[in-house]
Design an enzyme around this catalytic site. Structure first.
Site, PDB file in Angstrom:
ATOM      1  N   GLU A 123       0.838  -1.215   0.000  1.00  7.81           N
ATOM      2  CA  GLU A 123       0.000   0.000   0.000  1.00  7.81           C
ATOM      3  C   GLU A 123       0.866   1.256   0.000  1.00  7.81           C
ATOM      4  OE1 GLU A 123      -3.759   0.293   2.052  1.00  7.81           O
ATOM      5  OE2 GLU A 123      -3.876  -1.894   2.133  1.00  7.81           O
ATOM      6  N   THR A 178       5.250   1.902  -0.469  1.00  7.35           N
ATOM      7  CA  THR A 178       6.409   1.659   0.393  1.00  7.35           C
ATOM      8  C   THR A 178       6.534   2.830   1.373  1.00  7.35           C
ATOM      9  OG1 THR A 178       7.886   2.878  -1.067  1.00  7.35           O
ATOM     10  CG2 THR A 178       7.633   0.503  -1.494  1.00  7.35           C
TER      11      THR A 178
END
Lengths: 386, 263
Positions: free
Chosen positions: A365, A367
């Site tokens: 979702e 880095t």
């Protein structure tokens, strides 16, 4: 733990999730991790316990009670304390439902949300082989064809892929327009031309399934498009604004679970004739771990409540929640292994799994480097506005 | 619509119970309470019967002090539709006979098509209340039920487990069944169930409400006096003559019987 003044409903939700995790997940987590087994029966138990729809409004069969994101975070945290991998079936299903909640019209909400509240698994698909941190580079195309679309392309690293029934999928409807050229579609498992590729074998969250989604001339009616054409990335960004505290709470749960195990072990384990917890060096480690966990919790809860209160642009807080909590989870779980010493490195004990499960929360979702970009961008925007 | 009555007992948490060596009674003070585990299986089976019948109502019933309402709330959280506390000062100190008497009067008011109970409670282990309840009502009784194969408003086919094997019985309803753990795996309390349970009003039926004669309830109605309380001795497994011919097995059995006969 501090008192966060949860509502009566939320306290019961947490108690329900805790009992479910301890009774249903604890006895099987090691085996599911070892066998990379997807926890369908546990997700069914989650649905039977009325927890699958805690982020879905009542009119669509859920029990959001005006605090969907906070509820999602509370349940994710509680399940993740026992197993971050199994908890992900729930959290990732919520991620799949969010685009429908955010961009779906009334008919679309009525069509899919009650099924999800009743236990149909969801998933969300953006990532491709050459479009990870740079989603605008995605190649999956949705071409207008009469009153519908034809999808072609391959999504990669899709959590709940192959196991979920309802997929929110991003595809380019106009490549020329770049960031304004994508649209979000709902695709159901079993749709002609929609198949799955190989399942990844992973370091952690091994009870979760991560697969490719393959679209080959997959025809969809226009009624499956969420929002207007070209609004796909906007929907995705809004989805991440709401879902990132959820990843944060998965990380938080993993960290809190590891901390509890470390404290328990440090009280039991005796060396030099006394429990190792009587050593100040170890006490300070535990104190730092606990402080980090509580700070992560406070940040996540504050963010989730702000989103539920109708925050216009929670992007910075969401990114902070996800980034901070996942960094905390990585540090705390590695320290927890240190508290356990040699046995902590052994698969005989559950603690090494916490560290393996924690790692992904710094990656997916967005880095943590992308999260810091988001935070910095928000800082710059805010400063420029003054 | 069948009414299904489930009898629940609130017991001290088994892990925490100690016997007072001086008085030889159970030390219950300050010990957390729980629903008797066998009764949770009875409740689950009641809920499953309702689901199989496509309707009906499961009412959890417990005789006990005001705090037994907590056990009833747990039953509501686990799927019971209603709950009634049978509570009065005059019910205190009841033995199994006086307890079953009050439960029978409650059954008279609820008019259930089926009564389910655990095979016994884990605190006193008597296993008498279920059977006595059936006796008061003059209804069929099946103990140690391991499976309800079929159920309709008029009859049920059940399996019960005995030391010697399994029996399959066809029973006219209404009846009383006491169940063993094997019958099912109780569901966990759901979120909405907990919410409903928390808000539910639990009616209390006392001796007036039940039309009970105070002389037949509580300590006054209890002919049993506890002379001694002790952990039961371990029951030894029976010997099964499996080897050899049937004739040899018969000779072995006959020999055992002769050994046991008083000279």
């Amino acid at each position: 733990m501090l008192d966060y003044f949860l509502s009566e409903e939320q306290s019961l939700m947490v108690a329900t999730a805790r009992e479910l995790a301890e009774r249903k997940i604890l006895p099987v987590r090691a085996r599911y991790d070892e066998e990379e087994r997807f926890p369908h029966e546990i997700f069914r138990a989650i649905a039977e316990a009325d927890l699958a729809g805690v982020y879905i409004p009542e009119e669509y069969g859920g029990s959001a009670g005006g605090s969907p994101i906070m509820n999602m975070c509370l349940v994710t945290e509680e399940l993740s304390k026992i197993c971050g991998g199994i908890a992900l079936s729930f959290a990732s299903s919520a991620l799949g439902a969010l685009p429908i909640l955010i961009a779906g019209d009334e008919e679309q909400k009525r069509r899919w949300l009650p099924r999800m509240a009743a236990g149909a698994l969801g998933a969300f698909a953006i990532t491709e082989a050459d479009a990870g941190s740079d989603p605008v580079a995605m190649r999956t195309l949705a071409v207008r064809d009469g009153d519908g679309y034809v999808l072609n392309g391959t999504k990669m690293f899709i959590t709940n892929g192959g196991e979920a029934e309802i997929y929110s999928v991003l595809a380019m409807t106009d490549r020329e327009k770049g960031a304004r050229g994508a649209s979000c579609f709902v695709v159901e498992k079993g749709a002609p031309g929609f198949g799955f590729g190989r399942k990844e074998s992973k370091m952690g969250i091994r009870a979760s399934a991560t697969r490719e989604l393959i679209f080959q001339d997959c025809r969809l009616p226009a009624a499956n498009r969420l929002g207007r054409e070209g609004s796909g990335f906007m929907t995705a960004m809004k989805t991440f604004d709401s879902s990132r505290p959820g990843v944060g709470s998965q990380a938080l749960g993993i960290a809190a679970g590891a901390l509890a195990l470390a404290i328990g072990y440090a009280r039991e384990r005796k060396q030099f004739g006394r429990p190792i917890i009587s050593n100040q060096g170890l006490q300070w480690m535990l104190a730092d771990m606990a402080t980090q966990v509580e700070a992560a919790r406070a940040l996540i809860y504050a963010t989730a409540r702000w989103i539920d209160a109708g925050a216009k642009r929670p992007t910075m807080a969401s990114a902070m929640s996800k980034c901070f909590a996942s960094d905390v989870a990585m540090r705390v779980t590695i320290d927890a292994i240190q508290v356990f010493g040699g046995v902590g490195y052994s698969k005989e004990y559950p603690i090494e799994k916490y560290a393996r499960d924690a790692k992904i929360t710094q990656i997916y979702e967005g880095t943590n480097q992308i999260q810091r970009d988001e935070i910095a961008l928000a800082l710059i925007r805010e400063a420029a506005r003054k | 619509m069948m009414e299904i009555m489930v009898c629940l007992k609130q017991v001290p948490d088994a892990a925490e119970v100690r016997v007072d060596p001086a008085t030889r009674t159970l030390m219950r003070q300050g010990v957390a309470a729980m629903v008797n585990p066998f009764d949770l299986h009875a409740l689950e089976e009641g809920v499953r019967c309702r689901e199989r019948l496509g309707g009906g109502r499961v009412t959890a019933v417990s005789m006990g002090p005001p705090q037994a309402a907590e056990a009833l709330r747990e039953a509501l959280a686990r799927g019971a539709d209603a709950a009634v506390l049978l509570g009065s000062r005059v019910f205190a100190g009841a033995d199994t006979l006086a307890t079953s008497r009050v439960l029978a009067l409650a059954a008279g008011k609820l008019a259930p098509g089926l009564i389910l109970a655990g095979k016994q409670a884990i605190d006193a282990d008597t296993g008498q209340v279920g059977p006595e309840l059936a006796a008061w009502l003059d209804w069929p009784l099946v103990c140690y039920v391991a499976k309800i194969r079929e159920i309709s408003p008029a009859r049920a086919v059940v399996e019960r487990r005995l030391d010697s094997g399994r029996e399959v019985l066809e029973v006219d309803l209404p009846a009383v069944f006491t169940v063993i753990r094997e019958i099912n795996e109780p569901r966990l309390p759901s979120f909405k169930g907990r919410l409903r349970a928390k808000k539910a009003a639990i009616p209390v039926w006392d001796e007036r409400e039940l039309g009970a004669d105070p002389a037949e309830t509580g300590l006054a109605g209890s002919p049993t006096a506890v002379a001694e309380i002790f952990p039961p001795p371990r029951r030894e497994r029976g010997e099964m003559p499996t080897a050899g011919t049937p004739a040899e097995a018969a000779r072995l059995l006959a020999g055992k019987i002769r050994e046991c006969r008083p000279a």
